[in-house]
Design an enzyme around this catalytic site. Sequence first.
Site, PDB file in Angstrom:
ATOM      1  N   ASP A  41      38.664 -15.277 -27.395  1.00 58.11           N
ATOM      2  CA  ASP A  41      39.229 -15.685 -28.675  1.00 58.11           C
ATOM      3  C   ASP A  41      40.630 -16.229 -28.418  1.00 58.11           C
ATOM      4  O   ASP A  41      41.537 -15.479 -28.036  1.00 58.11           O
ATOM      5  CB  ASP A  41      39.276 -14.454 -29.611  1.00 58.11           C
ATOM      6  N   TRP A  96      42.275  -7.315 -33.445  1.00 57.37           N
ATOM      7  CA  TRP A  96      42.308  -7.884 -34.800  1.00 57.37           C
ATOM      8  C   TRP A  96      41.206  -7.186 -35.597  1.00 57.37           C
ATOM      9  O   TRP A  96      40.041  -7.180 -35.158  1.00 57.37           O
ATOM     10  CB  TRP A  96      42.034  -9.381 -34.672  1.00 57.37           C
ATOM     11  N   LYS A 133      46.980 -21.429 -36.632  1.00 50.84           N
ATOM     12  CA  LYS A 133      48.390 -21.089 -36.363  1.00 50.84           C
ATOM     13  C   LYS A 133      49.106 -22.248 -35.680  1.00 50.84           C
ATOM     14  O   LYS A 133      50.195 -22.627 -36.090  1.00 50.84           O
ATOM     15  CB  LYS A 133      48.508 -19.858 -35.456  1.00 50.84           C
TER      16      LYS A 133
HETATM   17  C1  LMR Z   1      46.261 -12.047 -38.903  1.00 49.79           C
HETATM   18  O1  LMR Z   1      45.822 -11.305 -38.027  1.00 49.79           O
HETATM   19  O2  LMR Z   1      47.189 -11.728 -39.659  1.00 49.79           O
HETATM   20  C2  LMR Z   1      45.689 -13.432 -39.056  1.00 49.79           C
HETATM   21  O3  LMR Z   1      44.771 -13.677 -38.036  1.00 49.79           O
HETATM   22  C3  LMR Z   1      45.129 -13.685 -40.393  1.00 49.79           C
HETATM   23  C4  LMR Z   1      43.802 -13.061 -40.604  1.00 49.79           C
HETATM   24  O4  LMR Z   1      42.867 -13.773 -40.942  1.00 49.79           O
HETATM   25  O5  LMR Z   1      43.671 -11.841 -40.441  1.00 49.79           O
END
Ligand code: LMR
Length: 392
Positions: free
Chosen positions: A208, A128, A243
Amino acid sequence: MLSNLEQQPADALLALIKLHGDDPRADKIDLGVGVYRTGQGGTPVFGAIKAAEQKLIDTQTSKSYLGPEGDMGFVHALMPYIFGAENPTIDGRIEGMQAPGGTGAVRLAVALAKRAGVARIWMGLPSWPNHAQILGDLGVELKSFTHATKAGLTDMDALRVAIGLAQPADAIMLHGCCHNPTGIDYTPAQWDEIAQLVADAQLLPIIDLAYQGLGHGMEADAYGLRTVLAAVPEALIAYSCDKNFGMYRDRVGAIYVMAPDGEVLRRVLSNGCALARAAWSMPPDHGGAAVRLILEDPALTALWLDELDTMRRRVNQVRARLAERGRAGTIDLVPLGHQNGLFSVLPLSPEQILKLRADHGIYMAGSGRINIAGLTAGNIDKFVADLATVSA
Ligand code: LMR
């Protein structure tokens, strides 16, 4: 002084929300930011949340301050789901605090690790994008390894090498389930090995868990976390309800600390409270209170779990449909069928991603990550056809 600041680009993922919103094409498809969508393309508020919010309005008598740890009823109510109903505090070694969403929880976890002397965090890439941003902002060095092989499997060799190179004062960031962005998760057998490797190398795990319930179900999605916790003396866990309760903008999360004993646990949490006070004073209450009211009420809990099951089933149906198509141009869609959660990454070049956006109104992250839940019976044919056109 302020003119010394340099212009920053907008966050690439969040910028997609506006770009898609501004696109006038009726057949545009939003596969960008990670929100669940129904078969009609909407992201409705959970029925269980609506009921809990009504209850909150009817029964809340004060909005006075709670303290930097937020709503501890919320924090405790989640624990049996995360750590197991049998021994949710792991013999009194786990305690938590509420945090503003998963992002707040990750940030507090990294800040705590840094205060404890962690200077380097190992993490599989891609991840992420905000993970790396948070590490950079807090001045913690990111040590990376490859998360997945070209064949679409977790790269266990890369992980083993990374852990072999790591030093005892390092931490390792692991996605508990539904890996963001790849959807490629460790198998239970791999988690068993990872837990032992992390324990032997004396690394601090930061886990996480932002998508519990969206992969294989609430219990199965906790396997990796619980296996690591059973092997190590201490860990930090960042949890998001954004989520699995659909609370996105209400920012509902928690950070949990597992310490070797109660005395260390109290000290770590006192540092957590001090960091939270300096950062956001206390977390926003509304969403956490709504989640607590659900978890305190068996009927609302059953409704929530049912709604979560529906979400998971739909995401997995879309995955199965994509896999049935086999290919789109040069892209093999079959692996998407056995990946987990909202996301998968398509092997597209930046030019192909821009072409899909410009020519076909299809919005996805610059990494080629798609939000599987953005596909519906009404747009999946167009998506596969357009993908075939640009990747031919
Ligand atoms: C995503 O990866 O799309 C979500 O976790 C929203 C975000 O905050 O990035």
